[in-house]
Design a protein around this motif. Sequence first.
Motif, PDB file in Angstrom:
ATOM      1  N   SER A   1     -12.602  -1.044  -7.871  1.00  0.00           N
ATOM      2  CA  SER A   1     -11.830  -1.730  -6.710  1.00  0.00           C
ATOM      3  C   SER A   1     -10.977  -2.759  -7.047  1.00  0.00           C
ATOM      4  O   SER A   1      -9.931  -3.029  -6.380  1.00  0.00           O
TER       5      SER A   1
ATOM      6  N   ALA B   1      -9.824   7.387  -0.299  1.00  0.00           N
ATOM      7  CA  ALA B   1      -9.831   6.311   0.411  1.00  0.00           C
ATOM      8  C   ALA B   1     -11.216   5.867   0.901  1.00  0.00           C
ATOM      9  O   ALA B   1     -11.628   4.923   1.387  1.00  0.00           O
ATOM     10  N   ASP B   2     -12.061   6.841   0.791  1.00  0.00           N
ATOM     11  CA  ASP B   2     -13.776   6.855   1.133  1.00  0.00           C
ATOM     12  C   ASP B   2     -14.653   7.250   0.192  1.00  0.00           C
ATOM     13  O   ASP B   2     -14.594   8.732   0.354  1.00  0.00           O
TER      14      ASP B   2
ATOM     15  N   HIS C   1      -8.098  -1.285  -1.814  1.00  0.00           N
ATOM     16  CA  HIS C   1      -7.823  -0.689  -0.247  1.00  0.00           C
ATOM     17  C   HIS C   1      -8.955   0.249  -0.228  1.00  0.00           C
ATOM     18  O   HIS C   1      -8.967   0.834   1.225  1.00  0.00           O
ATOM     19  N   VAL C   2      -9.412   0.837  -1.293  1.00  0.00           N
ATOM     20  CA  VAL C   2     -10.319   1.865  -1.085  1.00  0.00           C
ATOM     21  C   VAL C   2     -11.744   1.527  -0.544  1.00  0.00           C
ATOM     22  O   VAL C   2     -12.314   0.427  -1.130  1.00  0.00           O
ATOM     23  N   ARG C   3     -12.360   2.093   0.397  1.00  0.00           N
ATOM     24  CA  ARG C   3     -13.710   1.875   0.725  1.00  0.00           C
ATOM     25  C   ARG C   3     -14.633   2.715  -0.449  1.00  0.00           C
ATOM     26  O   ARG C   3     -14.647   3.944  -0.371  1.00  0.00           O
ATOM     27  N   ILE C   4     -15.399   1.988  -1.319  1.00  0.00           N
ATOM     28  CA  ILE C   4     -16.299   2.380  -2.151  1.00  0.00           C
ATOM     29  C   ILE C   4     -17.746   1.933  -1.717  1.00  0.00           C
ATOM     30  O   ILE C   4     -17.956   0.756  -1.732  1.00  0.00           O
ATOM     31  N   GLU C   5     -18.686   3.012  -1.597  1.00  0.00           N
ATOM     32  CA  GLU C   5     -20.179   2.590  -1.397  1.00  0.00           C
ATOM     33  C   GLU C   5     -20.639   3.009  -2.729  1.00  0.00           C
ATOM     34  O   GLU C   5     -20.667   4.147  -3.276  1.00  0.00           O
TER      35      GLU C   5
ATOM     36  N   LYS D   1     -17.843   0.489  -9.177  1.00  0.00           N
ATOM     37  CA  LYS D   1     -17.236  -0.155  -7.939  1.00  0.00           C
ATOM     38  C   LYS D   1     -16.481  -1.176  -8.102  1.00  0.00           C
ATOM     39  O   LYS D   1     -15.197  -1.210  -7.437  1.00  0.00           O
TER      40      LYS D   1
ATOM     41  N   ASP E   1       0.815  -1.085  -0.183  1.00  0.00           N
ATOM     42  CA  ASP E   1       0.011  -0.044  -0.051  1.00  0.00           C
ATOM     43  C   ASP E   1       0.719   1.202   0.023  1.00  0.00           C
ATOM     44  O   ASP E   1       0.584   2.021  -0.638  1.00  0.00           O
TER      45      ASP E   1
ATOM     46  N   LYS F   1     -13.737  12.239   3.043  1.00  0.00           N
ATOM     47  CA  LYS F   1     -15.022  11.638   2.535  1.00  0.00           C
ATOM     48  C   LYS F   1     -15.636  12.095   1.170  1.00  0.00           C
ATOM     49  O   LYS F   1     -15.996  13.413   1.329  1.00  0.00           O
TER      50      LYS F   1
ATOM     51  N   THR G   1     -18.017   7.597  -2.084  1.00  0.00           N
ATOM     52  CA  THR G   1     -19.465   7.033  -2.475  1.00  0.00           C
ATOM     53  C   THR G   1     -19.729   7.637  -3.680  1.00  0.00           C
ATOM     54  O   THR G   1     -19.769   8.605  -4.139  1.00  0.00           O
TER      55      THR G   1
END
Length: 606
Positions: free
Chosen positions: A89, A50-51, A94-98, A85, A4, A27, A53
């Motif tokens: 990904s 990293a975050d 390692h990325v938070r995707i909503e 997404k 990372d 965010k 939506t």
Amino acid sequence: MSSDKARYRAAELILGNELFGRVQSCKVLMVGAGGIGCELLKNLVTSGFADITIIDLDTIDLSNLNRQFLFQKQHVKRSKAYVAKESASKFNPHVRIEALHGNIKEPQFDTAYFAQFDLVLNALDNLDARRHVNKMCLIAKVPLIESGTSGYMGQVQPIYQGRTECYDCQTKPTPKTFPVCTIRSTPSTPIHCIVWAKSYLFPRLFGSDDEQEGAELDKAAARGENAGEIDNLRKEAAEIKAIRKTVHTSGGAQRVFEKVYSADINRLLSMEDMWRARQKPTPLSWTDLTSATEASTSRIASGGLRDQHVPSLNESFQLFVSSMDKLSARVRDDPDTPLEWDKDDEDALKFSTAAANLRATAFGIPVKSQFDVKQMAGNIIPAIATTNAIVAGLIVLQALHALRKEWSQGRFVWVAKDARKATSITQLSAPSPTCASCQMSYVPLRVNLGEVTLSELVKIAQEKLGYGEEVVIVEESRLLYDPDFDDNLDRTLASLDIKAGSLVMVSDEDGLLSDATFVISDLPNGTFELPKVPPSIPKKPVKEEATDAEASSSQTRTSTKRTIDEVDAEGSQSKRARVDASGAILIDDDEEQDKTAATDGVIDLD
Ligand SMILES: Nc1ncnc2c1ncn2[C@@H]1O[C@H](COP(=O)(O)OP(=O)(O)OP(=O)(O)O)[C@@H](O)[C@H]1O
Ligand SMILES: [Zn+2]
């Protein structure tokens, strides 16, 4: 973890520890996962965000694949947000995707929802959604990076609440419209026939039952269009409404055909005055075309260039009948779901092509291929992947300024087809003092939607905000109350379809106060709550003679708007009234030669 670290080494070196830290911890909401959105999401996940939506209401269409590189053939018909997404990904797990498959205008995405983000990035294609997100970001005070492309042209606009122009500060060109009579009675170009097929015939036969019809004709009459002809159009509308009821039963295509290509045209021909200076139309005959089609060996062209084939009259007739049958069957099988015209709906496109070409033939106008009809009806300027990619890169650069909170570093960036210089930048202008979106007073109001009535809401506006007797209450473009329209006063807000997230505007034309907008949220266990510090609604700006000091100050500003630096330096909203609203944009000295690009740059963007 170490891989990372290696992944982000370059980004960390370029951005420095502090900014990179903000990139990692912020965010972000990205609205739209189409042409710009796919490029943007790839940029975000590869540069350390990293975050994230993402929200998009649409599913993937085959025609998206030439430029929306997160999507492949096997994804067609799946949600854009979900697939975006999945694909992004893979670049960086390692990325938070909503991912949200939905419309950003849905009530759950209210101002509290927006307020959780550090940054909102628009990658949309329509004015309505852009204006909505603009407003939500203004209320939630979240920086917004707005963007758009149209062929080779593109633009990126950072919007910082209270500091810069918002999306609504500059009025946008409205899409071209045609007089009703031109479309419905006297077409003279292919686009008139295409608009008739798409926006008149298709919705009347297959769309939601149109209550707007009368209003549209009233407006046309008020604009001074031919009154006799408007009366005839009202009769025609009633007739087509009757045919619509049986369109899916045997003989439906013939009934429609005979009405619109024979009876209506014969009626028009009887109005001799209309044709003094125009070429007369010729009615089409169902019987003649049916026998000609049966006798003819011609088949609708097939092969790779089928869409670009300009059809013969027989071919248009066959296509009209077959596409009518398909659309009618859809309405019969699912009568509760009216059809909406969509250029990617093959049946709708074929119907519009055939219907427009039959009309064109009747009026002696050149016919068009299905490919041309799609471009013209869909208002399509071909999207260019490279422009989207440039714009998506610029969005990230502007996002970095916003994360640093270096508001004065933000720039309006224009992309144009110019070998000398592909991009040009302008400083951001201060908010327009007359903008109805960013100069609005937004008042959070928690209210028991099931119990509080409209008359109580009127009282809140009068007693708590200081409005006078003559208030007007409007939600979106819906009038709820004015002194001459009090039918709704005893109804609860819920019964009037006011929900959490609704924006309800209060105004008082004769009073002293400017408009205000209640930002509604529900308060099931109470009556209502306003913020602890009572909101103070500013008085309407008085159109008074300028004082000497103001006059001399405004003289020095005759050709420029204030820039964001000036706003920061002045730090006072009350001085806005002196700003010249000529629409001129201040250009960086070294950008002087690009004035044309900047000022001509009001683009109708997708
Ligand atoms: N109100 C909305 N809420 C969520 N997403 C939206 C909303 N309005 C538009 N979008 C999305 O914004 C995206 C814009 O992308 P783009 O301009 O590439 O359009 P497209 O529909 O993919 O392309 P084309 O119109 O050329 O077929 C689309 O994916 C669309 O679904
Ligand atoms: Zn504004």
